[in-house]
Structures are given as structure tokens and as C-alpha cells.
Design an enzyme around this catalytic site. Structure first.
Site: not given
Ligand SMILES: Cc1cc2nc3c(=O)[nH]c(=O)nc-3n(C[C@H](O)[C@H](O)[C@H](O)COP(=O)(O)OP(=O)(O)OC[C@H]3O[C@@H](n4cnc5c(N)ncnc54)[C@H](O)[C@@H]3O)c2cc1C
Ligand code: SF4
Ligand code: FES
Lengths: 259, 638
Positions: B42, B44-45, B268, B286, B332, B426, B436, B442
């Protein structure tokens, strides 16, 4: 959802459509256009939901569903994209394919759907293409070289609001590749210049600015993207309204590197 | 027998624990780091920041994501902002206040020490991002701007227009790209982790499927990090991206990692309502809109007049009426529940499952231009999706599944119950309790990735004697066989129902029985129907195509199969938790005014489930939550 069982498709009108879709099994085989008929498409549906519906229909008929890339479906991840009736991301201005809705089409329309076409974006299957070349461009220099930790306080260097806004305008690029697909030369100038411009507008980006431009432009050439001959198609299709003035800025940065 | 969970929280005063722990942690000297390999699943952030930091420190990192680029992770979609206790506004913010708000916002169901550390490192995150070139919003003096978010009385949210997640992820992605260029990180895109390999009780690798060629591959390492995001898509319709899934964490659960608080889900309040049976996702509007929008429905049931034809006296501004102190800015969970309530009474607008979010009063007060300046991009997005003009007619909104607080159980080091398996972002359960606060996900993802895991993983690698393991070890072969068998099974059933159809059906059960209001009867019915649906799935699924090719049907089928097991654990957890807290509302447990009623005597604990070989038969283990620095009170927003 409770309403899922209720009136299907809200207040939308229903369309019957003919779809001409590029089908290609993999990067090694040749592709061709195939025709499909689809009925009961609500004008409230997004373009990708229409493709979902088609795929469910194809599976029921024992046919191979159409492969297409997508993830966020809200216009921000840059994963989706296809040429629709010859336009990258379809007919709506400043809109990704996933945010395009079927209300932009009329009953009885024929819609052609093809993948991005560019030497640097080989087709993986049907509408899905390989954009690894974009990754390579960023890896060649699309960053500020800082490690984790040991950075100064965020407010230590004030940044004029105008500069921060300009940086943000350019930083909004979602890396979708529409600019390349729309360009007669398959040039990646708009994409590359957006990153260069984002970083060049910030004080933190100054130190490496010329080297960055030189490295990224070299990568772009080596990866098989074409040159810019000022057609402006890229700007016209860009879903994030990235401006061609970034290309001019990139060229200045580049010549700075040559001096 | 229930297992005793050791959270490994260091001793000492709350504010000194992390410093002390860092000092006492084992280090790996820079020259030796090259000898250690780390897998990051993964990007993501959480994952991109961890992979970039570990690569920068000198570890050999392999990173994986299922999209074609790390820049496309679901984090990209976050709109509103990121919290940090910078106190740049001089409005009384502090590490302690951010800590306190987060614990209270989570309805006293999170671990104090983790939350305090989160608040401490929050300030470093903003410094780090600015150094990378994240173009945060600024004031005319050139300094960083802030906005306010729900559940806080200070202005501590940093933002980049309505695209904060995008800009933060692009920052982490740029750092990761640099490490890839320097050959410190080997990046595998379009690759999905399908199982975890445990050797001698330690996480030592993963089995993946190359999504382009279908090749099933083995990867070994000295430690494995799961940063795979949340499981909101178990509800089918959610604000999550299409690919979000539970597969990585669920497979790890089946190999021994405990799953904590699966029933904690955030719904939400302000999302665009469902429009029909073919809808594939819900779009968030938002939280910031509630600053200027007033929420209302008609007073009379079944009032079908257009909004502008309903006179003031016949409108019910129900949040303002019931919660005069907080009005439209209640947290929320409360806003969502109240919207559901008025719709259930038959007073919903539009198709019946919607309430109005009305900007007319604000536009009259400050002018359309000011409103456009504040929310222009959101209004445009709304108009694109609904073809209505929210400057003229009120928005229609309804709650939707958005975030999952539950996840794999981790200790203070972010290590799961499998040694060597760390869980970030997450995907873990750690910091948000039962609810939350906005702009805190983030913060947590980047805190885990940039500033926590790099230390705690060093401590693990430096303090553990690890035998060399290669991907030729028999354990890898065995797990690879399991994966191949599963893939082949999915393809061989050749039934009549598509993966999408099963996913939708599961989603309906989850939404109706495990959504905003949960009851004993409903949960019991879910516990009966989910296993039935799973049974049907394994007899009647139709997956087209082959294993050795790009096959999106196969991808979805595998994810739905895991959701069908996970959903059952979710319902079980919700049934056993006989209280209401945060996003978990049991109708049997409410105050006379209909508010959530916690039971601190019996439930001030984390429920962590242990796989015992059969779906639904997990053992429920408990980590007692100890509150030494905050006093537990009933939340009141009246
Ligand atoms: C529409 C929306 C708006 C939001 N706004 C806010 C905000 O304003 N402020 C805030 O704090 N939070 C916000 N959130 C929440 C926040 O965006 C997320 O909780 C956070 O970004 C999750 O980050 P992460 O790195 O944990 O996971 P993710 O960003 O979901 O990354 C998951 C990663 O895992 C990889 N992955 C998943 N499963 C597998 C697998 N089996 N094999 C290989 N790779 C895999 C994916 O490819 C990806 O790279 C929002 C959420 C949404 C839905
Ligand atoms: S410049 Fe525009 S069209 Fe090109 S990749 Fe970026 S967002 Fe897409
Ligand atoms: S699916 Fe993410 S931009 Fe279209």
C-alpha cells in the site's frame, strides 16, 4: 440503501445507445472496434456506470467484459480515461471520464470509445493503457530532494500568496494522460511542465530548478513522447485546466539549465 | 481462552512516553540497514511516507500497490484538510488540546498514549510537507492559513483548496519517487497482495498477483508493513474509491493478526444521495459546508412541494432545533443519525432519502461571491453530478459510509499480534476510537509513516534475531498453493451471478442492518444472511476470463469473497457491543432524548478478534482502555 429497492434511476430519462468499443486482448494482439447495443441507460448515470451496466450485460451473454481503468470515480485519482467520439475524457469541458454523465448524450446516439493512443502508453487490454512512462518522468526529478525529518518550521519561509496559488494551479494535475492522448505528437509537455512549474514557483524548489528541468525533459524524450508544436489540444482536453503557459515556463527553466 | 493483549505502552508521564521510548529503542546502524529488507503493501499516505522514509534511512524496501501508480491511492480524494497542533493562530491550541479533542471525539474508545503521540508529531508533519513543496493555502502575509473543523474549538486545519489529500499524497509520492530513482525502493504497481507468509511465527513475506499478467509471485523480507487503507466498501456504496478492500488485512487476520473493533464505521452526514440501482459510488460534500449551510426538511410528511415553495414556518431546521448550542455543526455521527430519523418519519425530500443543505441565508448575508470563494469547487462538483445549481436550489444530501475506525489490532509500536507485521494508516485500529474527527485521518497516516514506524521498525529489526529466510522456504510454497487454489476455484464455479451482483447484495444487508442504527434483531438477521450469501457465492459466482491475464472480474471476485467473511465478523462485533458509542449506535442503548448511551463499566475496551479456523467463530479478546489523563463524560452538544 433503502431507495435501491424503490424507484430505480430517480428522475432520469432513459437512453438506448449504440457503442463502438475498441477491443484488444493484450499488448501483443491486434485490436478492433466492436459494436454493442445497450438500452435503459439513465441520464443520471455516470459514463463509467454505463460501462458497468454494459459489462453486466456482456457477462450474462457469455462475452468478455470491457476492461477499463478507474478508481476514485470523482475526478481526482487520474486512473480513468478514454477517447469518446474522438475527445479525450468525452464531450464535457474540464471533466474526467468518471465525472461525465449520460445526460451529455441523446437517445439513439452512437458513441465510439477508444483507449489513449500513444507510443509511450501501450495498451494493456481494451481501454486500459500502461502509463509507467509518466512514473519515470517524475522519478527522474519531479521532487525536492529532502529526506524525512530535520526540516525547518513550516512558517520559517513566508511564501507570497500569489506564488503559492500559482504552484497550486499547476500541482492540480492528476496525471491522467489525456494531454498526451489528445496531442498529434503525443507530447508529454503539459504533464511535465505542470510538475516543473509547481516546484519552480516555490522557494523550496529553487535550488534544483535547472537540474530538475534538464533531467525531466531528457526522460520525456527518451521515453518516446513527441515534441510540442503548439497545437494546444492538451490544454483543451485537460480535466484540471492546466495551462500551456507552464510549457513556456518549463522551456525557460530548461534554457536556464543550458546556460 | 482469551489472549492477554499487551499494548506495550511505555511507562512514565503521558507527554514523555514517546521521547523515552525512542531513546530506549534499539537502533540499526546506517551501514547495516542495507542488510534488512522491508515490504510495504500500500502506497497511500501511510505507505508512501513509510516506504520513502525507510528507503531514505537505507533499508532495502519493496513497495506494492494495485493501481498503476502510487499517486492514485484513495488518499488522493481527501478534500478538507489535515490537523496539526501548531497553534499558529494563537487561539489556545496545544498538543494536549489536540490529544483531548481526539480522545473525546472518539467517544473514549482510543488508547491515550497513541493519541498523545499523534498530537505530538502532528507539528512535524506540516514542516515535512512544506519542505517537500506541498502548496498549502497561505495568507497575504505569506504564512500558512488555517480553517476550522467539527469537534474542535480552535482553528488547526491546514488545507490546499479542496484537494488536501491530493497535495499531501503527491508530496509523499514525490519523496517515494526519489527513493525509487535512487534504487532504495523497488516499486511494484498493479500488484495485489493476496496473502501473508508467516515463518516461525514471524511475518516474513507476501504472495502477490501481478494484475497485468496474472503471475502469482513470492516476496520475502525481514518485516512486512500493511498500509492498505479501510474497508468501507463492505457496504458496497461508500465514498471510498472502487478498489478499496479488506483483502490484505483480512488475509493477515486469517494468518494470526487480531482484527480490532470491526463494527466502528463512520457515516458521513453530507454526501450526494443515491440516485438509482446502477449507482457505483457516493460522493462526499466536505464537512466544511455545514459552516454556511442550514439543514432542514418540511415539517409535514410527504410534502412534495419544491424547496422554494415551502414557507419558512413550514420548515424544520431539525439540528438547530434539537442542538441549539452546536446547531448544524454537531459531530458527524449525530448529524447523520438525525437525518436518517427525519427521513424514516417520511419527511425526507427528493426521492425520500435526502435532506436539504440550504445556503440561501448565507448567500443573502455575505453574497454569492463569498460563498463561491469558500466552496466553489464543491458546488461545481455537485452541479456536475446532479445537474442542479446549488446557488439557487438547496443541495440534497444524505449520510454515506466514509471511513472505518476499526482495523488490525496494533500495539504502541504499530505491530500486530504477528511479530514483524506492522499496520499503518486507516488499516489499523489505533487512534480514532469509535468516531474520527474531521482532518485527522491524513494526520494519522503521515504520522505513522514518516515519524512512528521508522523508529519502531528499527527497534524490531535491531532487537530481534532473525534467521535468513528466502522465498524458497516451504512456507512460501504452501501459501502460494493456497492462493492459486483460491483463484482457480473462483474461475471454475462458472455460476450465474456476477461479482458485482454479490457485492451489491452484501452491501444492502450491511447498510440496512449494520448502518446508522443497529438493533439486536437486525444484527442477528445479518448474521444469518451473510453466511447464506457466502455459501451462494461459492456455488454460483460467475467469473469470466482466465487467471493468466488482466482480469478485473477476478480481482473484484476475490475482494468480495473476503468482504463476505469480514461482514460476518463486523455484525458479530456490533451485536456483542451492547452500548452505543461514536459511530456505533445500538437502538437498545440510547438516552431518553435518543442520544448514544455508552456503558463504560462494561465496554471501555477494545475488542480484538482472533481467527480460529472458521469464519464467524473468532475468539473475542479484550484490551482494557486505561484513562489516566482524561475524565470520561457523556458527550453533550445541546
Ligand atoms: C472522499 C473522502 C474524503 C476524505 N477527506 C479527508 C480529510 O479531509 N481529512 C482527513 O484527515 N481524512 C479524510 N479522509 C480519510 C482519509 O483520506 C483516509 O483515511 C486516508 O487517506 C487513508 O490513507 P491510507 O494511506 O491509510 O490508505 P489509502 O490511501 O486507502 O491507500 C491504500 C493503499 O493500499 C493499496 N492496497 C490496498 N489493498 C492492497 C492489496 N491487497 N495489495 C496491494 N496494495 C493494496 C492501495 O493500492 C493503496 O496504495 C477522506 C476520505 C474520503 C473517502
Ligand atoms: S496536464 Fe491535464 S491532461 Fe495532462 S496528465 Fe495532467 S491533468 Fe491529465
Ligand atoms: S476514476 Fe479517478 S479520476 Fe476518474
Amino acid at each position: 440503501m433503502a431507495t435501491l429497492n424503490g424507484t430505480s434511476n430517480g428522475h432520469g430519462k432513459m437512453l438506448s445507445l449504440t457503442l463502438q468499443i475498441w477491443r484488444q486482448k493484450n499488448s501483443k494482439t491486434k485490436g478492433r472496434m466492436e459494436e454493442y447495443k445497450i438500452k435503459g441507460v439513465s441520464t443520471e448515470m455516470s459514463f463509467l456506470e454505463m460501462l458497468d451496466m454494459l459489462n453486466e450485460q456482456l457477462i450474462k451473454e457469455g462475452k468478455d467484459p470491457v476492461a477499463f481503468d478507474h478508481d476514485c470515480r470523482e475526478g481526482i485519482c487520474g486512473m480513468c480515461g478514454a477517447m469518446v467520439n474522438g475527445y479525450a475524457h468525452g464531450p464535457d469541458e474540464a471533466t474526467t471520464l468518471c465525472q461525465t454523465h449520460m445526460r451529455s448524450f441523446s437517445d439513439g446516439d452512437t458513441i465510439t470509445i477508444e483507449p489513449w493512443r500513444a507510443k509511450a502508453f501501450p495498451v494493456i487490454k481494451d481501454l486500459a493503457v500502461d502509463r509507467t512512462s509518466f512514473e519515470r518522468i517524475i522519478q527522474s526529478g519531479g521532487y525536492i530532494s529532502v529526506g524525512t525529518g530535520g526540516t525547518p518550521d513550516a512558517n520559517a519561509i513566508p511564501i507570497p500568496k500569489e506564488a503559492a496559488d500559482r504552484a497550486m494551479d499547476a500541482a492540480q494535475c492528476i496525471g491522467c494522460g489525456a494531454c498526451v492522448a489528445a496531442c498529434p505528437n503525443a507530447s508529454a509537455m503539459l504533464f511535465t511542465s505542470a510538475k516543473i512549474s509547481h516546484l519552480a514557483n516555490l522557494p523550496q524548489g529553487q535550488v534544483e530548478r535547472h537540474l530538475r528541468a534538464a533531467n525531466m525533459i531528457r526522460a520525456m524524450d527518451e521515453l518516446g513522447f513527441g515534441n510540442c508544436t503548439n497545437h494546444g489540444e492538451c490544454e483543451a482536453v485537460c480535466p484540471k485546466e492546466i495551462k500551456m503557459e507552464n510549457i513556456a515556463l518549463m522551456n525557460r527553466e530548461y534554457f536556464g539549465a543550458m546556460m | 481462552m482469551a489472549t492477554v493483549l499487551d499494548s506495550k505502552v511505555p511507562s512514565g508521564p503521558l507527554g514523555e512516553k514517546w521521547e523515552k521510548h525512542k531513546f530506549e529503542s534499539k537502533l540499526v546502524n546506517p551501514a547495516n540497514r542495507r542488510k534488512f529488507s522491508v515490504i510495504v503493501v500500500g502506497t497511500g499516505l501511510a505507505g508512501a511516507s513509510a516506504a520513502a522514509s525507510l528507503g531514505d534511512m537505507g533499508y532495502k524496501v519493496k513497495a506494492f500497490c494495485f493501481q498503476d501508480s502510487p499517486r492514485r491511492a484513495h488518499s488522493i480524494a481527501a478534500q478538507g484538510g489535515i490537523n496539526a497542533a501548531k497553534n499558529y493562530r494563537n487561539d489556545g491550541d496545544s498538543v494536549h488540546r489536540l490529544f483531548y479533542d481526539t480522545i473525546k471525539g472518539g467517544d473514549y474508545r482510543a488508547r491515550e498514549a497513541n493519541v498523545h503521540r499523534l498530537a505530538e508529531v502532528s507539528v512535524n508533519i506540516i514542516d515535512q510537507c512544506v519542505a517537500q513543496g506541498v502548496p498549502f493555502a497561505r495568507e497575504y502575509g505569506g504564512l500558512l492559513d488555517n480553517r476550522s473543523f467539527g469537534g474542535a474549538q480552535v482553528s488547526r486545519t491546514f488545507y490546499a483548496r479542496g484537494q488536501t489529500g491530493q497535495q499531501l499524497l503527491l508530496g509523499a509520492y514525490s519523496a517515494l519517487s526519489r527513493q525509487i530513482h535512487l534504487n532504495n525502493v523497488e516499486m511494484h504497481t498493479r500488484t495485489e497482495m493476496l496473502d501473508l507468509v508467516v515463518v516461525d511465527g514471524r511475518a516474513r513475506g507476501i504472495i502477490t498477483r501481478n494484475l497485468v499478467t496474472g503471475a502469482v509471485e513470492r516476496h520475502s523480507a525481514d518485516a512486512v508493513l500493511l498500509c492498505t487503507g479501510g474497508y468501507g466498501n463492505v457496504f458496497f456504496l461508500s465514498t471510498n474509491a472502487q478498489g478499496c478492500n479488506v483483502t490484505a488485512t483480512w488475509r493477515a487476520h486469517r494468518r494470526g493478526a487480531f482484527f480490532a473493533n470491526p463494527c466502528y464505521t463512520q457515516i458521513h452526514p453530507t454526501c450526494i444521495p443515491v440516485h438509482g440501482e446502477d449507482q457505483s459510488k457516493l460522493t462526499l460534500m466536505s464537512e466544511s459546508l455545514r459552516n454556511d449551510g442550514r439543514v432542514w426538511v418540511p415539517k409535514a410528511k410527504g410534502d412534495k412541494r419544491r424547496a422554494e415553495d415551502i414557507p419558512e414556518a413550514e420548515r424544520d431546521y431539525f439540528l438547530e432545533r434539537k442542538y441549539p448550542a452546536f446547531g448544524n455543526l454537531v459531530p458527524r455521527d449525530i448529524a447523520s443519525r438525525n437525518a436518517k430519523e427525519v427521513c424514516d418519519e417520511g419527511r425526507g425530500v427528493g426521492e425520500g432519502q435526502a435532506v436539504y443543505l440550504d445556503f440561501a441565508a448565507s448567500i443573502a448575508r455575505v453574497g454569492e461571491n463569498v460563498i463561491r470563494d469558500r466552496y466553489g469547487n464543491l458546488f461545481d462538483m455537485y452541479a456536475k453530478i446532479t445537474a442542479e445549481n446549488p446557488y439557487k436550489t438547496p443541495m440534497q444530501i444524505y449520510p454515506a459510509v466514509h471511513y472505518t475506525m476499526g482495523g488490525l489490532w496494533v500495539d504502541y509500536n504499530l505491530q500486530s499480534t504477528i511479530p514483524g507485521l506492522f499496520v499503518l494508516g486507516e488499516a489499523n485500529f489505533s487512534d480514532h476510537g469509535a468516531n474520527r474527527l474531521g482532518a485527522s485521518a491524513l494526520m494519522q497516516g503521515l504520522a505513522d509513516g514518516y515519524f512512528v514506524a521508522p523508529y519502531t521498525i528499527g527497534n524490531y529489526l535491531g532487537g530481534t534475531k532473525l534467521d535468513p529466510v528466502t522465498a524458497n522456504a516451504p512456507e512460501f510454497g504452501a501459501v502460494e498453493n493456497d492462493v492459486n487454489e483460491r483463484v482457480n476455484k473462483l474461475l471454475s464455479i462458472k455460476g450465474n451471478k456476477t461479482p458485482l451482483a454479490f457485492h451489491k447484495e452484501l452491501g444492502k444487508i450491511m447498510w440496512n442492518e449494520c448502518g446508522m442504527a443497529r438493533s439486536k434483531d437486525g444484527l442477528e438477521s445479518a448474521l444469518k444472511r451473510i453466511p447464506e450469501l457466502r455459501e451462494e457465492f461459492w456455488n454460483n459466482i460467475k467469473v469470466t476470463g482466465e487467471a493468466g491475464e488482466f482480469n478485473q472480474q477476478l480481482e473484484r471476485a476475490g475482494r468480495v469473497a473476503d468482504f463476505l467473511e469480514f461482514g460476518e465478523l463486523f455484525a458479530k462485533d456490533a451485536l456483542v457491543r451492547e452500548e452505543s458509542c461514536g459511530g456505533h449506535f445500538r437502538v437498545e442503548h440510547q438516552t431518553e432524548e435518543g442520544e448514544a448511551k455508552r456503558d463504560d463499566d462494561n465496554f471501555a475496551h477494545v475488542a480484538a478478534y482472533e481467527w480460529t479456523g472458521k469464519s464467524g467463530a473468532q475468539t473475542r479478546n479484550v484490551e482494557q482502555l486505561i484513562f489516566e489523563n482524561v475524565k470520561l463524560t457523556q458527550r453533550s452538544y445541546k
